[in-house]
Design an enzyme around this catalytic site. Structure first.
Site, PDB file in Angstrom:
ATOM      1  N   GLY A  58       0.780  -1.232   0.000  1.00 50.57           N
ATOM      2  CA  GLY A  58       0.000   0.000   0.000  1.00 50.57           C
ATOM      3  C   GLY A  58       0.807   1.275   0.000  1.00 50.57           C
ATOM      4  N   SER A  59       2.074   1.216  -0.415  1.00 52.66           N
ATOM      5  CA  SER A  59       2.886   2.437  -0.400  1.00 52.66           C
ATOM      6  C   SER A  59       2.335   3.476  -1.382  1.00 52.66           C
ATOM      7  CB  SER A  59       4.357   2.122  -0.693  1.00 52.66           C
ATOM      8  OG  SER A  59       4.495   1.533  -1.967  1.00 52.66           O
ATOM      9  N   ASN A  60       1.851   3.034  -2.541  1.00 52.08           N
ATOM     10  CA  ASN A  60       1.255   3.994  -3.481  1.00 52.08           C
ATOM     11  C   ASN A  60      -0.043   4.569  -2.920  1.00 52.08           C
ATOM     12  OD1 ASN A  60       2.609   4.682  -5.967  1.00 52.08           O
ATOM     13  ND2 ASN A  60       2.593   2.514  -6.445  1.00 52.08           N
ATOM     14  N   LEU A  94      -3.981  -6.735  -7.693  1.00 54.45           N
ATOM     15  CA  LEU A  94      -3.592  -7.832  -8.566  1.00 54.45           C
ATOM     16  C   LEU A  94      -4.732  -8.653  -9.174  1.00 54.45           C
ATOM     17  CD1 LEU A  94      -0.486  -9.097  -6.557  1.00 54.45           C
ATOM     18  CD2 LEU A  94      -0.579  -7.459  -8.435  1.00 54.45           C
ATOM     19  N   ASN A 150      -5.144   2.271 -13.557  1.00 57.21           N
ATOM     20  CA  ASN A 150      -4.138   1.386 -12.973  1.00 57.21           C
ATOM     21  C   ASN A 150      -2.765   1.978 -13.242  1.00 57.21           C
ATOM     22  OD1 ASN A 150      -3.094  -1.071 -11.812  1.00 57.21           O
ATOM     23  ND2 ASN A 150      -2.603  -1.757 -13.876  1.00 57.21           N
ATOM     24  N   HIS A 153       1.168   0.642 -13.848  1.00 55.18           N
ATOM     25  CA  HIS A 153       1.956  -0.557 -14.147  1.00 55.18           C
ATOM     26  C   HIS A 153       3.432  -0.175 -14.144  1.00 55.18           C
ATOM     27  CE1 HIS A 153       2.599  -4.599 -15.628  1.00 55.18           C
ATOM     28  NE2 HIS A 153       3.502  -4.089 -16.442  1.00 55.18           N
ATOM     29  N   ASP A 156      -3.597  -4.876 -18.615  1.00 53.43           N
ATOM     30  CA  ASP A 156      -2.561  -3.915 -19.016  1.00 53.43           C
ATOM     31  C   ASP A 156      -2.662  -3.463 -20.467  1.00 53.43           C
ATOM     32  OD1 ASP A 156      -1.466  -4.094 -16.430  1.00 53.43           O
ATOM     33  OD2 ASP A 156      -0.229  -5.806 -16.997  1.00 53.43           O
ATOM     34  N   GLU A 189       6.632   6.407  -9.647  1.00 51.30           N
ATOM     35  CA  GLU A 189       5.254   6.192  -9.177  1.00 51.30           C
ATOM     36  C   GLU A 189       4.858   7.238  -8.152  1.00 51.30           C
ATOM     37  OE1 GLU A 189       5.069   1.311  -9.644  1.00 51.30           O
ATOM     38  OE2 GLU A 189       5.291   2.192  -7.662  1.00 51.30           O
TER      39      GLU A 189
END
Length: 190
Positions: A15-17, A87, A104, A106, A147, A176
């Site tokens: 969950g860092s993003n 995921l 999303n 990637h 993707d 990111e």
């Protein structure tokens, strides 16, 4: 009075993003995060959510495929659904219910190194294995193929011949953290 923009975050891992996005919008009174949803009950994102004061909701595969999560999103009237290290493949009925509202991130320059099984370190290992000279991030709309949705934004970083997958991961994470919240903000303004 303007209504707040609701961002629903999905995350499967640390969950860092998700934390970076929530922190970025902390002073923005026009944006709210009703919850972080996860398909992993013990994902570290649960700890981050608690620390940030954002409700955490775990869901089962049955709830995901059975439409309960879609109904939840409709009830919340989500303005944007952000997959931040999530995921699972998004069901078609959800994509149809939220056209161009599910994005999303990637960790490669799509279309390279995308698709089934290409997430996290698997991507960075593939980049190094292919002797790529650059990697980066792709922020894209989610469609029915993994993707393959329309790309909104890409940012690049150099891959040196001596770089390990861990080096590439570090450089990609920096991109990111820098760009994902900015792109989300620009999408909310549309």
């Amino acid at each position: 009075m303007t209504t707040k923009k609701k961002i629903i975050l999905f995350a499967s891992g640390s969950g860092s993003n998700a934390e970076n996005i929530i922190t970025y919008f902390a002073k923005n009174k026009e944006v709210t995060f009703p919850c972080i949803l996860s398909n992993k009950e013990d994902a570290y994102v649960k700890v981050r959510a608690k620390k940030l004061g954002v409700p955490f909701k775990y869901f089962t595969k049955e709830e995901w495929k059975g439409g309960e999560i879609l109904q939840f999103l409709k009830n919340e009237k989500a303005d944007l659904i952000v997959l931040a290290g999530f995921l699972l493949k998004v069901p078609e009925d959800m994509i149809k219910a939220f056209p161009n509202k599910i994005i999303n991130i990637h960790p490669s320059l799509l279309p390279k190194h995308g698709g089934k099984g290409m997430y996290g370190m698997h991507v960075h290992e593939a980049v190094v294995e292919a002797k790529e000279r650059e990697s980066g991030i792709s922020i894209h709309y989610v469609n029915e193929n993994l993707d393959e949705g329309a790309i909104i934004f890409q940012a690049k970083c150099e891959v040196k011949p001596t770089d390990t997958p861990e080096d590439v991961a570090h450089n990609v994470h920096e991109l990111e953290y820098q760009y994902f919240p900015q792109i989300i903000e620009s999408l909310l303004e549309k």
